[in-house]
Design an enzyme around this catalytic site. Structure first.
Site, PDB file in Angstrom:
ATOM      1  N   GLY A 139      62.502  26.753  90.042  1.00 28.19           N
ATOM      2  CA  GLY A 139      62.063  26.697  88.479  1.00 28.19           C
ATOM      3  C   GLY A 139      63.638  25.656  87.610  1.00 28.19           C
ATOM      4  N   ARG A 156      63.873  21.941  85.327  1.00 26.79           N
ATOM      5  CA  ARG A 156      63.484  21.109  84.303  1.00 26.79           C
ATOM      6  C   ARG A 156      63.170  22.720  83.447  1.00 26.79           C
ATOM      7  NH1 ARG A 156      56.861  19.228  84.194  1.00 26.79           N
ATOM      8  NH2 ARG A 156      55.959  21.637  84.947  1.00 26.79           N
ATOM      9  N   SER A 164      57.501  36.693  80.053  1.00 26.63           N
ATOM     10  CA  SER A 164      57.094  36.144  79.245  1.00 26.63           C
ATOM     11  C   SER A 164      56.573  37.006  77.867  1.00 26.63           C
ATOM     12  CB  SER A 164      55.405  35.221  79.276  1.00 26.63           C
ATOM     13  OG  SER A 164      54.871  34.807  78.105  1.00 26.63           O
ATOM     14  N   TYR A 215      47.500  33.320  83.839  1.00 26.72           N
ATOM     15  CA  TYR A 215      48.650  33.608  83.168  1.00 26.72           C
ATOM     16  C   TYR A 215      49.536  35.257  82.788  1.00 26.72           C
ATOM     17  CZ  TYR A 215      52.963  32.702  80.736  1.00 26.72           C
ATOM     18  OH  TYR A 215      54.364  32.044  80.410  1.00 26.72           O
ATOM     19  N   ALA A 221      48.333  38.227  82.825  1.00 26.01           N
ATOM     20  CA  ALA A 221      48.185  39.088  84.310  1.00 26.01           C
ATOM     21  C   ALA A 221      49.842  38.274  85.789  1.00 26.01           C
ATOM     22  CB  ALA A 221      47.331  39.237  85.604  1.00 26.01           C
ATOM     23  N   LYS A 272      52.772  37.291  84.318  1.00 26.12           N
ATOM     24  CA  LYS A 272      53.488  37.937  84.192  1.00 26.12           C
ATOM     25  C   LYS A 272      54.076  39.298  83.764  1.00 26.12           C
ATOM     26  CE  LYS A 272      55.314  33.447  83.390  1.00 26.12           C
ATOM     27  NZ  LYS A 272      56.603  33.093  84.653  1.00 26.12           N
TER      28      LYS A 272
END
Length: 252
Positions: A15, A18, A144, A158, A160, A162
């Site tokens: 990742g 960006r 997160s 999302y 789950a 993280k």
């Protein structure tokens, strides 16, 4: 003299073309590290490599769909051939999910978990033989706030994924400690990136902003600073840690 020792090693940043990942790669490069910037498409990887030209560090872009596990071994083999070492792995690639409980589909669930969690695990698995050769091997996962306490506006795929990254951090830290490979995690609150801008409308962003005790959302550079510590030679006695970089959004 720098407080943190980063120079002379190579970082792989998924990742990294960006947003948060790009800021992490830039911070590591400015500290003297070489950096492999991994994006999903050749176009994004090429663009990131061009932007990195002014960092006075050796950086190169690579394209890889991390959901395709078979693509990971040749990717790491190429990076090792290009740089001569892999010392730090930063797992930052991720997909944001904002689906409601009643509308989340199996296809959406699989897509988010494949990139965010499965891709992270197999990057770790395949990177270990290279990291074992390093004098200061590091793995840093970017999770997160949602993985810590469920989140507010994001979808549960999302959350789950993280939460799984945090659990994976703990498990990998225990199992890789004998190899002197440290495994740590940064858990940001909402960060002002293109992904957040596209994922949340203005009304949702304002609801999120009101929850931050420090009165602002995060910046990519906030996360990058935390990663620099975990990546440094000085962090050799820190493993299995989750660092909350969230403006006070979650305290616990």
């Amino acid at each position: 003299m720098s407080v943190l020792t980063l120079q002379g090693r190579t970082a792989v940043v998924t990742g990294g073309t960006r947003g948060i990942g790009f800021a992490i790669a830039r911070a590591l490069a400015q500290g003297g590290m070489k950096a492999a910037l991994i994006g999903q498409s050749p176009e994004s990887s090429h663009a990131a490599q061009e932007k990195s030209a002014g960092w006075n560090a050796c950086c190169k872009g690579y394209a890889c769909d991390l959901a395709q596990v078979d693509a990971i071994p040749p990717l790491l083999e190429q990076i090792y051939a290009d740089f001569g070492s892999i010392d730090v792995l930063v797992n930052c690639a991720g997909i944001l999910d904002t689906s409601k409980i009643g509308t989340l589909t199996e296809e959406q669930w699989d897509k988010v978990l494949d990139v965010n969690l499965k891709g992270t695990y197999f990057m770790i698995q395949q990177a270990v033989p290279y990291l074992e050769k390093s004098g200061a091997p590091r793995i840093i996962n970017i999770a997160s706030n949602a993985g810590r306490m469920g989140g507010f506006e994001n979808g549960l795929a999302y959350t789950a994924s993280k939460g799984g990254m945090i659990a994976l951090t703990y498990g990998a830290a225990r199992r890789l400690a004998a190899k002197q490979i440290t495994v740590n995690c940064v858990a940001p609150g909402t960060v002002l990136t293109e992904m957040a801008s596209q994922g949340y409308d203005e009304q949702t962003r304002q609801r999120l902003l009101a929850r931050f005790p420090l009165g602002r959302m995060g910046r990519p550079e906030d996360v990058a600073a935390a990663v620099c510590y975990f990546a440094s030679e000085e962090a050799g006695f820190t493993t299995g840690a989750v660092l909350d970089v969230n403006g006070g959004l979650f305290m616990g």
